[in-house]
Design a protein around this motif. Structure first.
Motif, short mmCIF file in Angstrom:
data_model
loop_
_atom_site.label_atom_id
_atom_site.label_comp_id
_atom_site.label_asym_id
_atom_site.label_seq_id
_atom_site.Cartn_x
_atom_site.Cartn_y
_atom_site.Cartn_z
N TYR A 142 0.83 -1.20 0.00
CA TYR A 142 0.00 0.00 0.00
C TYR A 142 0.86 1.26 0.00
O TYR A 142 0.62 2.19 -0.78
CB TYR A 142 -0.92 -0.01 1.22
N ASN A 143 1.88 1.29 0.86
CA ASN A 143 2.72 2.48 0.95
C ASN A 143 3.54 2.70 -0.31
O ASN A 143 3.87 3.83 -0.65
CB ASN A 143 3.65 2.36 2.16
N GLY A 144 3.87 1.62 -0.99
CA GLY A 144 4.63 1.76 -2.22
C GLY A 144 3.89 2.51 -3.30
O GLY A 144 4.50 3.14 -4.17
N THR A 145 2.56 2.47 -3.26
CA THR A 145 1.77 3.18 -4.27
C THR A 145 1.87 4.70 -4.12
O THR A 145 1.46 5.43 -5.03
CB THR A 145 0.29 2.77 -4.18
N ALA A 146 2.41 5.18 -2.99
CA ALA A 146 2.53 6.63 -2.79
C ALA A 146 3.47 7.26 -3.82
O ALA A 146 3.31 8.43 -4.18
CB ALA A 146 3.02 6.92 -1.37
N VAL A 147 4.47 6.49 -4.28
CA VAL A 147 5.42 7.03 -5.25
C VAL A 147 4.98 6.78 -6.68
O VAL A 147 5.66 7.19 -7.62
CB VAL A 147 6.83 6.43 -5.03
N PHE A 148 3.84 6.11 -6.86
CA PHE A 148 3.37 5.79 -8.21
C PHE A 148 3.13 7.03 -9.06
O PHE A 148 3.59 7.09 -10.22
CB PHE A 148 2.11 4.93 -8.12
N PRO A 149 2.41 8.08 -8.56
CA PRO A 149 2.22 9.27 -9.39
C PRO A 149 3.53 9.97 -9.75
O PRO A 149 3.67 10.49 -10.86
CB PRO A 149 1.35 10.18 -8.50
N GLN A 185 6.62 20.77 -3.57
CA GLN A 185 7.80 20.08 -3.05
C GLN A 185 7.47 19.29 -1.79
O GLN A 185 7.90 18.14 -1.63
CB GLN A 185 8.91 21.08 -2.76
N LEU A 186 6.72 19.91 -0.88
CA LEU A 186 6.34 19.21 0.35
C LEU A 186 5.49 17.98 0.05
O LEU A 186 5.68 16.91 0.64
CB LEU A 186 5.59 20.16 1.29
N ALA A 187 4.55 18.13 -0.88
CA ALA A 187 3.70 17.00 -1.24
C ALA A 187 4.51 15.87 -1.86
O ALA A 187 4.29 14.69 -1.56
CB ALA A 187 2.60 17.46 -2.20
N SER A 188 5.47 16.23 -2.73
CA SER A 188 6.32 15.21 -3.34
C SER A 188 7.19 14.52 -2.31
O SER A 188 7.35 13.29 -2.33
CB SER A 188 7.20 15.84 -4.43
N LEU A 189 7.75 15.30 -1.38
CA LEU A 189 8.56 14.71 -0.31
C LEU A 189 7.74 13.75 0.53
O LEU A 189 8.21 12.66 0.91
CB LEU A 189 9.14 15.82 0.58
N TYR A 190 6.50 14.14 0.82
CA TYR A 190 5.65 13.28 1.64
C TYR A 190 5.41 11.94 0.93
O TYR A 190 5.52 10.87 1.55
CB TYR A 190 4.31 13.97 1.91
N ASN A 191 5.10 12.00 -0.35
CA ASN A 191 4.85 10.77 -1.10
C ASN A 191 6.09 9.90 -1.21
O ASN A 191 6.04 8.68 -1.07
CB ASN A 191 4.31 11.09 -2.50
N ILE A 192 7.23 10.55 -1.48
CA ILE A 192 8.49 9.81 -1.62
C ILE A 192 8.84 9.08 -0.33
O ILE A 192 9.17 7.88 -0.33
CB ILE A 192 9.63 10.75 -2.05
N PHE A 193 8.75 9.77 0.79
CA PHE A 193 9.15 9.15 2.05
C PHE A 193 8.10 8.17 2.57
O PHE A 193 8.43 7.26 3.32
CB PHE A 193 9.48 10.22 3.09
N THR A 194 6.84 8.35 2.17
CA THR A 194 5.85 7.32 2.48
C THR A 194 6.21 6.03 1.76
O THR A 194 6.14 4.93 2.32
CB THR A 194 4.45 7.78 2.06
N LEU A 241 8.41 0.66 1.69
CA LEU A 241 9.16 -0.31 0.91
C LEU A 241 10.48 -0.72 1.55
O LEU A 241 10.95 -1.84 1.33
CB LEU A 241 9.43 0.26 -0.49
N ILE A 242 11.09 0.17 2.33
CA ILE A 242 12.44 -0.10 2.84
C ILE A 242 12.49 -0.07 4.37
O ILE A 242 12.83 -1.07 5.02
CB ILE A 242 13.45 0.92 2.27
N ILE A 243 12.15 1.07 4.96
CA ILE A 243 12.36 1.24 6.40
C ILE A 243 11.48 0.32 7.22
O ILE A 243 11.93 -0.32 8.18
CB ILE A 243 12.14 2.72 6.80
N GLY A 244 10.18 0.22 6.86
CA GLY A 244 9.28 -0.65 7.60
C GLY A 244 9.73 -2.10 7.63
O GLY A 244 9.88 -2.69 8.70
N PRO A 245 9.97 -2.72 6.45
CA PRO A 245 10.44 -4.11 6.45
C PRO A 245 11.78 -4.30 7.15
O PRO A 245 11.98 -5.31 7.83
CB PRO A 245 10.54 -4.44 4.96
#
Length: 316
Positions: free
Chosen positions: A14-21, A138-147, A152-156
């Motif tokens: 689910y969180n990986g879809t944040a970077v889809f756009p 920029q803030l919105a893009s940062l939010y999506n990237i770090f989500t 994808l990385i930090i949680g697992p």
């Protein structure tokens, strides 16, 4: 051996879809393709992935055989189970230590309400604080990237560390509190670095917190009932989320919209409330702990496959 990793991977998709756009936008700029062409290509990839899953995902028979091997007992058949029975049993599980589950629902509902409202107001924050639409973008893009990075990385990785070092899931809960505290601290500061840190810390909060709450549900529900209990748990949290979200938007709309204060004040109050609730919940978990075995209902003794063996769920 790695239950936290399994639950982290569940929320990872689910969180990986944040970077889809962001990925689609970059692809369109680089290739010159239109949105319809890119989406058609993506649809083809989805169809190919579905075909691959058809031949690589285990069948029901293979799943049941492996489940019996792992648990040391056969999985129950669900053919004779009705929706009402599943709903009743899930509620009965949550009635055990109901006060702790109520606090968990409150914690998750408040946290998600803040996250959803805050993530949707990044453009307004950038415009009101820094007078620039680009800052909001920029803030919105940062939010999506770090989500996406968090999911994808930090949680697992955090989940793997908890499983590998046998420290239980308390570090995940502690990490959630720390990220929530950082959001509270930096949200009220009107400098660009502070807003970036608030944005990043809150973006990382969701995947870490959800990994913990999946582990929490598994500890009470067991591997067989975890789906129904988690669904009911999320339903109760979502109902609370809708109420809190409506209240926040009403509060924001009632304040003068000429400055960022009408955004910061309601969100800061909400952030502090969710962080305080999370601290209380964590204190209760430290005191009472998680069960060593899932909840056993009255009829489970007739079907031992409904609960895990004694060493399947470890103390948090």
């Amino acid at each position: 051996d790695f239950p936290a990793v399994v639950t982290a991977c569940e929320s990872m998709t689910y969180n990986g879809t944040a970077v889809f756009p962001i990925f689609l936008s970059a692809l369109m700029r680089a290739s010159g393709l239109s949105l319809s062409s890119v989406m058609l290509g993506w649809l083809i990839l989805v169809v190919l992935a579905a075909i691959c899953c058809r031949y690589t995902v285990p069948t029901v028979e293979e799943y049941r055989a492996q489940g019996a091997k792992v648990l040391g007992m056969p999985l129950p058949h669900a053919e004779d189970t009705t929706f009402c029975q599943v709903f009743r049993d899930a509620n009965l599980v949550l009635l055990q230590r109901w006060w702790l589950h109520a606090l968990a629902v409150l914690t998750l509902g408040l946290s998600l309400a803040f996250t959803l409202v805050y993530s949707g107001l990044q453009g307004d924050f950038g415009m009101l604080l820094f007078g620039s639409t680009a800052a909001g973008d920029q803030l919105a893009s940062l939010y999506n990237i770090f989500t996406g990075i968090g999911g994808l990385i930090i949680g697992p990785l955090a989940a793997y560390a908890c499983d590998y070092f046998k420290v239980g899931s308390i570090p995940l809960l502690a990490g959630s509190i720390m990220l929530s505290l950082l959001t509270c601290v930096f949200l009220v500061q009107t400098t660009w670095p502070a807003q970036v840190l608030a944005c990043v810390s809150n973006a990382l909060l969701y995947p870490v917190a959800m990994t913990y709450f999946l582990r929490y549900t598994l500890a009470f529900a067991g591997p067989v009932r975890v789906g129904s209990v988690l669904g009911l748990f999320n339903t109760y949290s979502s109902l609370l989320l809708l109420v809190v979200q409506t209240f926040l938007y009403s509060w924001i709309s009632a304040l003068p919209s000429t400055s960022a204060e009408h955004l910061i004040l309601p969100l800061e109050v909400q952030c502090v409330a969710s962080t305080a609730t999370c601290m209380v919940f964590a204190s209760c978990i430290i005191i009472v702990g998680l069960p060593e075995k899932p909840v056993v209902l009255a009829g489970d003794t007739d079907d031992p496959a409904l609960f895990a063996p004694e060493d399947d769920i470890k103390q948090s």
